[in-house]
Motif scaffolding. Structure first.
Motif, PDB file in Angstrom:
ATOM      1  N   PRO A 177       0.816  -1.223   0.000  1.00 27.15           N
ATOM      2  CA  PRO A 177       0.000   0.000   0.000  1.00 27.15           C
ATOM      3  C   PRO A 177       0.848   1.271   0.000  1.00 27.15           C
ATOM      4  O   PRO A 177       0.454   2.281  -0.588  1.00 27.15           O
ATOM      5  N   MET A 178       2.019   1.208   0.651  1.00 27.17           N
ATOM      6  CA  MET A 178       2.899   2.376   0.665  1.00 27.17           C
ATOM      7  C   MET A 178       3.351   2.734  -0.743  1.00 27.17           C
ATOM      8  O   MET A 178       3.328   3.908  -1.150  1.00 27.17           O
ATOM      9  N   LEU A 179       3.764   1.733  -1.535  1.00 28.22           N
ATOM     10  CA  LEU A 179       4.254   1.996  -2.891  1.00 28.22           C
ATOM     11  C   LEU A 179       3.125   2.410  -3.832  1.00 28.22           C
ATOM     12  O   LEU A 179       3.320   3.286  -4.693  1.00 28.22           O
ATOM     13  N   LEU A 180       1.969   1.800  -3.687  1.00 27.97           N
ATOM     14  CA  LEU A 180       0.827   2.219  -4.507  1.00 27.97           C
ATOM     15  C   LEU A 180       0.507   3.685  -4.270  1.00 27.97           C
ATOM     16  O   LEU A 180       0.197   4.435  -5.209  1.00 27.97           O
ATOM     17  N   ASP A 181       0.612   4.110  -2.999  1.00 27.03           N
ATOM     18  CA  ASP A 181       0.337   5.501  -2.652  1.00 27.03           C
ATOM     19  C   ASP A 181       1.488   6.424  -3.045  1.00 27.03           C
ATOM     20  O   ASP A 181       1.273   7.495  -3.619  1.00 27.03           O
ATOM     21  N   GLN A 182       2.718   6.010  -2.745  1.00 26.33           N
ATOM     22  CA  GLN A 182       3.890   6.849  -3.022  1.00 26.33           C
ATOM     23  C   GLN A 182       3.990   7.210  -4.498  1.00 26.33           C
ATOM     24  O   GLN A 182       4.299   8.362  -4.845  1.00 26.33           O
TER      25      GLN A 182
ATOM     26  N   ARG B 161       1.489   6.986  -6.633  1.00 21.57           N
ATOM     27  CA  ARG B 161       0.150   7.355  -7.104  1.00 21.57           C
ATOM     28  C   ARG B 161      -0.289   6.479  -8.273  1.00 21.57           C
ATOM     29  O   ARG B 161      -0.860   6.943  -9.267  1.00 21.57           O
ATOM     30  N   LEU B 162      -0.037   5.202  -8.140  1.00 25.23           N
ATOM     31  CA  LEU B 162      -0.261   4.286  -9.257  1.00 25.23           C
ATOM     32  C   LEU B 162      -1.736   4.089  -9.577  1.00 25.23           C
ATOM     33  O   LEU B 162      -2.101   3.883 -10.739  1.00 25.23           O
ATOM     34  N   LEU B 163      -2.583   4.138  -8.576  1.00 24.77           N
ATOM     35  CA  LEU B 163      -3.994   3.881  -8.823  1.00 24.77           C
ATOM     36  C   LEU B 163      -4.675   5.020  -9.568  1.00 24.77           C
ATOM     37  O   LEU B 163      -5.759   4.838 -10.137  1.00 24.77           O
ATOM     38  N   SER B 164      -4.044   6.184  -9.595  1.00 27.83           N
ATOM     39  CA  SER B 164      -4.627   7.330 -10.299  1.00 27.83           C
ATOM     40  C   SER B 164      -4.050   7.505 -11.700  1.00 27.83           C
ATOM     41  O   SER B 164      -4.421   8.436 -12.413  1.00 27.83           O
ATOM     42  N   LYS B 165      -3.156   6.624 -12.089  1.00 25.74           N
ATOM     43  CA  LYS B 165      -2.527   6.714 -13.415  1.00 25.74           C
ATOM     44  C   LYS B 165      -2.978   5.552 -14.289  1.00 25.74           C
ATOM     45  O   LYS B 165      -3.237   4.457 -13.791  1.00 25.74           O
ATOM     46  N   PRO B 166      -3.062   5.788 -15.587  1.00 26.82           N
ATOM     47  CA  PRO B 166      -3.372   4.649 -16.471  1.00 26.82           C
ATOM     48  C   PRO B 166      -2.192   3.686 -16.537  1.00 26.82           C
ATOM     49  O   PRO B 166      -1.042   4.077 -16.329  1.00 26.82           O
ATOM     50  N   ILE B 167      -2.477   2.435 -16.812  1.00 25.97           N
ATOM     51  CA  ILE B 167      -1.402   1.460 -17.002  1.00 25.97           C
ATOM     52  C   ILE B 167      -0.668   1.790 -18.294  1.00 25.97           C
ATOM     53  O   ILE B 167      -1.284   1.997 -19.336  1.00 25.97           O
ATOM     54  N   GLY B 168       0.651   1.867 -18.210  1.00 22.85           N
ATOM     55  CA  GLY B 168       1.439   2.318 -19.349  1.00 22.85           C
ATOM     56  C   GLY B 168       1.652   1.264 -20.419  1.00 22.85           C
ATOM     57  O   GLY B 168       1.445   0.067 -20.196  1.00 22.85           O
TER      58      GLY B 168
ATOM     59  N   ALA C 225       7.588  -0.784  -8.848  1.00 15.78           N
ATOM     60  CA  ALA C 225       6.613   0.298  -8.726  1.00 15.78           C
ATOM     61  C   ALA C 225       7.059   1.533  -9.505  1.00 15.78           C
ATOM     62  O   ALA C 225       6.241   2.184 -10.178  1.00 15.78           O
ATOM     63  N   ALA C 226       8.339   1.838  -9.436  1.00 18.02           N
ATOM     64  CA  ALA C 226       8.861   3.001 -10.172  1.00 18.02           C
ATOM     65  C   ALA C 226       8.703   2.797 -11.674  1.00 18.02           C
ATOM     66  O   ALA C 226       8.348   3.737 -12.410  1.00 18.02           O
TER      67      ALA C 226
ATOM     68  N   ARG D  34      -2.012 -10.364 -15.783  1.00 17.02           N
ATOM     69  CA  ARG D  34      -2.607 -10.285 -17.131  1.00 17.02           C
ATOM     70  C   ARG D  34      -4.128 -10.356 -17.101  1.00 17.02           C
ATOM     71  O   ARG D  34      -4.793  -9.792 -17.978  1.00 17.02           O
ATOM     72  N   VAL D  35      -4.704 -11.074 -16.154  1.00 17.19           N
ATOM     73  CA  VAL D  35      -6.146 -11.316 -16.189  1.00 17.19           C
ATOM     74  C   VAL D  35      -6.916 -10.517 -15.143  1.00 17.19           C
ATOM     75  O   VAL D  35      -8.137 -10.636 -15.056  1.00 17.19           O
ATOM     76  N   SER D  36      -6.225  -9.713 -14.353  1.00 16.26           N
ATOM     77  CA  SER D  36      -6.872  -9.004 -13.248  1.00 16.26           C
ATOM     78  C   SER D  36      -7.254  -7.580 -13.637  1.00 16.26           C
ATOM     79  O   SER D  36      -6.923  -7.092 -14.716  1.00 16.26           O
ATOM     80  N   ASN D  37      -7.920  -6.926 -12.704  1.00 21.83           N
ATOM     81  CA  ASN D  37      -8.231  -5.511 -12.905  1.00 21.83           C
ATOM     82  C   ASN D  37      -6.964  -4.667 -12.694  1.00 21.83           C
ATOM     83  O   ASN D  37      -5.894  -5.186 -12.365  1.00 21.83           O
ATOM     84  N   LYS D  38      -7.097  -3.364 -12.873  1.00 25.64           N
ATOM     85  CA  LYS D  38      -5.936  -2.474 -12.827  1.00 25.64           C
ATOM     86  C   LYS D  38      -5.196  -2.565 -11.499  1.00 25.64           C
ATOM     87  O   LYS D  38      -3.961  -2.713 -11.468  1.00 25.64           O
ATOM     88  N   ARG D  39      -5.919  -2.496 -10.411  1.00 23.75           N
ATOM     89  CA  ARG D  39      -5.275  -2.506  -9.102  1.00 23.75           C
ATOM     90  C   ARG D  39      -4.446  -3.768  -8.905  1.00 23.75           C
ATOM     91  O   ARG D  39      -3.315  -3.727  -8.428  1.00 23.75           O
ATOM     92  N   ASN D  40      -5.003  -4.903  -9.291  1.00 25.39           N
ATOM     93  CA  ASN D  40      -4.302  -6.158  -9.077  1.00 25.39           C
ATOM     94  C   ASN D  40      -3.203  -6.414 -10.101  1.00 25.39           C
ATOM     95  O   ASN D  40      -2.263  -7.154  -9.823  1.00 25.39           O
ATOM     96  N   THR D  41      -3.316  -5.814 -11.271  1.00 25.65           N
ATOM     97  CA  THR D  41      -2.197  -5.873 -12.220  1.00 25.65           C
ATOM     98  C   THR D  41      -0.977  -5.196 -11.606  1.00 25.65           C
ATOM     99  O   THR D  41       0.133  -5.742 -11.608  1.00 25.65           O
ATOM    100  N   LEU D  42      -1.186  -4.003 -11.069  1.00 28.37           N
ATOM    101  CA  LEU D  42      -0.096  -3.261 -10.430  1.00 28.37           C
ATOM    102  C   LEU D  42       0.431  -4.013  -9.206  1.00 28.37           C
ATOM    103  O   LEU D  42       1.647  -4.215  -9.049  1.00 28.37           O
ATOM    104  N   ALA D  43      -0.491  -4.428  -8.343  1.00 25.79           N
ATOM    105  CA  ALA D  43      -0.094  -5.073  -7.091  1.00 25.79           C
ATOM    106  C   ALA D  43       0.628  -6.392  -7.337  1.00 25.79           C
ATOM    107  O   ALA D  43       1.617  -6.705  -6.662  1.00 25.79           O
TER     108      ALA D  43
END
Length: 518
Positions: free
Chosen positions: A261-266, A268-275, A304-305, A367-376
């Motif tokens: 959760p720290m890295l997702l927040d640091q 701001r991954l949840l507010s950005k589109p997947i690149g 995360a970076a 590959r098969v998850s939603n955005k949050r879980n792709t990142l996580a």
């Protein structure tokens, strides 16, 4: 269904694009709701699959292979047998037995292996794992004392976030609470239930935790979505059991619970589109080395970076896969003998094999998850892979060493395949790896090498990992760029030589029944 269309299908489900809710027939089978299920029902059943599922549990082991071959000869296909075995395993063990869930995780890989074999040999990897499945069910008495039974769904709080709710339930270490929450979630879209489950999967770093989750999801393509709840609830129970272990041993949970959760927040991954930013070979190699050589926190931060910089998740996943492969190639081998795993061996639950199977699962879930879980999944996957450096003694440079490669002088592909097989049968890990390294360096076709290694992944026991690791390498080879992909096959050659010499129980009998050479 080919691999690309299958992946697209799963991705659509995972992202909630394929909307299909669990209907009354599934509720009746699983007892998810008191509206549809008899309160007195004690048996979890599987509709028209039930007779074959029961046969997988109850047929005496000395008659099992004969029964299965008769089924095949009468028109039952391998996919149906695999599906019935998966349901029998799920009902019997519920993700609670070590050999049991290893066998479940080998079922889909065994079927995938079968597709690469000549017609007369196709049943062999499947029969091998089905024998292991029934053997374990009967050995533990779970054909008479099943773990999974119908479960009633709780009423979910209005507006509750599904993933955090299930995560809190599994952290409570209460089977009933976690099961009732997930049963309610499973009444919605299948892909959403899988996404909710990932919050619990990401809570601890354990190869079986993540691979069981992925293999259960991948099995839906064969078994059918109507059995999604039964297959996925294994992972819920696995997570609860792990939480009970934390409580009972009074140890601290994994730091990933705060790092993620720290890295997702640091960043701001949840507010950005997947690149979709492409990465060159040097970038992928650099990230792989950071994950392999850095601390777990450094590896997670690097992933995360990279996500924050807009790099394609596939490139980040590729780097994680290469880092896990490095653990196979740098591993000096076991320093203490274990049953079926002598000193110097690297098969079975070795750090590299475990890391590779984990990385493959994390990549596929992403590959098969939603955005949050792709990142996580990629962040946790990088963290998880990096922990491997602390679990085994590693060589400073990867095997095969330069001097080992220099001993391989032939350039003829057929001769090199023969040399590789001889090295495997001599249990010479380094020569097997060196031959395959040279073969790939010369630009020869990969298929003959896969065919050779597939033969031994089929025949050998592999300490419960032969099928999964072959499947992992087969998939990662396809998804790794040309500059690096042969590392995967070199690792598989090494592991194959390590595991050679202990044929899988039931394999010789299956060969005899099919009238093929063992």
């Amino acid at each position: 269904m080919n691999s690309n269309s299958r992946r697209e299908f799963l991705a659509d489900i995972g992202r909630g694009m394929l909307i299909g809710s669990v209907g009354s027939s599934l509720a009746l089978d699983l007892g998810l709701s008191p509206v549809f299920a008899d309160d007195d029902a004690k048996k979890l059943t599987f509709g028209n699959m039930e007779p074959l599922v029961a046969a997988m549990q109850e047929t005496p082991l000395n008659k099992l292979q004969t029964m299965l071959v008769k089924k095949l000869n009468s028109g039952t296909d391998l996919q149906t047998l695999i599906s019935a075995a998966a349901l029998a395993n799920t009902r019997s063990f519920g993700g609670q037995d070590y050999t049991g869930f290893h066998t479940f995780m080998a079922l889909a890989p065994a079927y995938q292996m079968a597709q690469q074999l000549p017609t007369e040999l196709k049943p062999l990897p499947v029969l091998k794992v089905l024998y292991r499945n029934t053997s374990r069910i009967q050995e533990t008495g779970h054909h008479k004392n099943e773990v999974l039974h119908p479960v009633k769904a709780t009423t979910l709080p209005k507006g509750s976030a599904g993933g955090p709710l299930l995560q809190a339930a599994t952290r409570s270490a209460d089977y009933d609470k976690a099961e009732s929450v997930f049963a309610a979630q499973a009444q919605g879209p299948v892909g959403e239930a899988f996404n909710h489950l990932q919050f619990a999967i990401q809570d601890e770093l354990n190869v079986h935790r993540v691979v069981l989750s992925w293999r259960a999801w991948a099995m839906l393509d064969m078994v059918g979505q109507e059995h999604a709840h039964s297959l996925l609830r294994q992972s819920v129970r696995f997570c609860v059991k792990a939480e009970q272990g934390i409580v009972n041993s009074k140890r601290q949970p994994s730091k990933i619970r705060t790092v993620l959760p720290m890295l997702l927040d640091q960043y701001r991954l949840l507010s950005k589109p997947i690149g979709k930013r492409k990465a060159d070979d040097a970038w992928v190699e650099s990230l792989a080395q950071t994950i392999y050589r850095g601390s777990s926190e450094q590896a997670a931060d690097a992933a995360a970076a990279a996500l924050a910089e807009g790099f394609d998740p596939e490139a980040i996943g590729e780097a994680i896969s290469l880092a896990s492969n490095a653990l196979v190639l740098h591993d000096q081998g076991r320093t203490k003998a274990r049953p079926d795993k002598p000193i110097g061996s690297v098969h079975g639950d070795s750090v590299g094999v475990h890391a590779s199977d984990s990385a493959n699962a994390w990549r596929n879930i992403a590959r098969v998850s939603n955005k949050r879980n792709t990142l996580a999944s990629l962040i946790v996957g990088a963290y998880h892979t990096a922990t491997g450096r602390y679990k085994s003694k590693l060589n400073a440079v990867p095997y095969p060493l330069d001097e080992q490669i220099e001993q391989i002088t032939s350039k003829n592909p057929a001769t090199l395949i023969q040399e590789a097989e001889a090295a495997i049968r001599d249990k010479d890990q380094f020569r097997a790896a060196a031959v395959v390294h040279r073969y790939g360096e010369l630009g020869h076709s990969a298929r003959p090498v896969f065919d050779l290694l597939l033969r031994y992944a089929t025949s050998e026991d592999g300490a419960l990992h032969a099928e999964k690791y072959y499947s992992t390498v087969n998939e990662e080879f396809r998804n790794t760029r040309a500059a690096f992909r042969w590392r995967q096959l070199v690792g598989l050659a090494r592991v194959t030589a390590s595991e050679y010499g202990k044929p899988s129980p039931g394999y010789a009998e299956a060969c005899g029944l099919l009238n093929v050479n063992s």
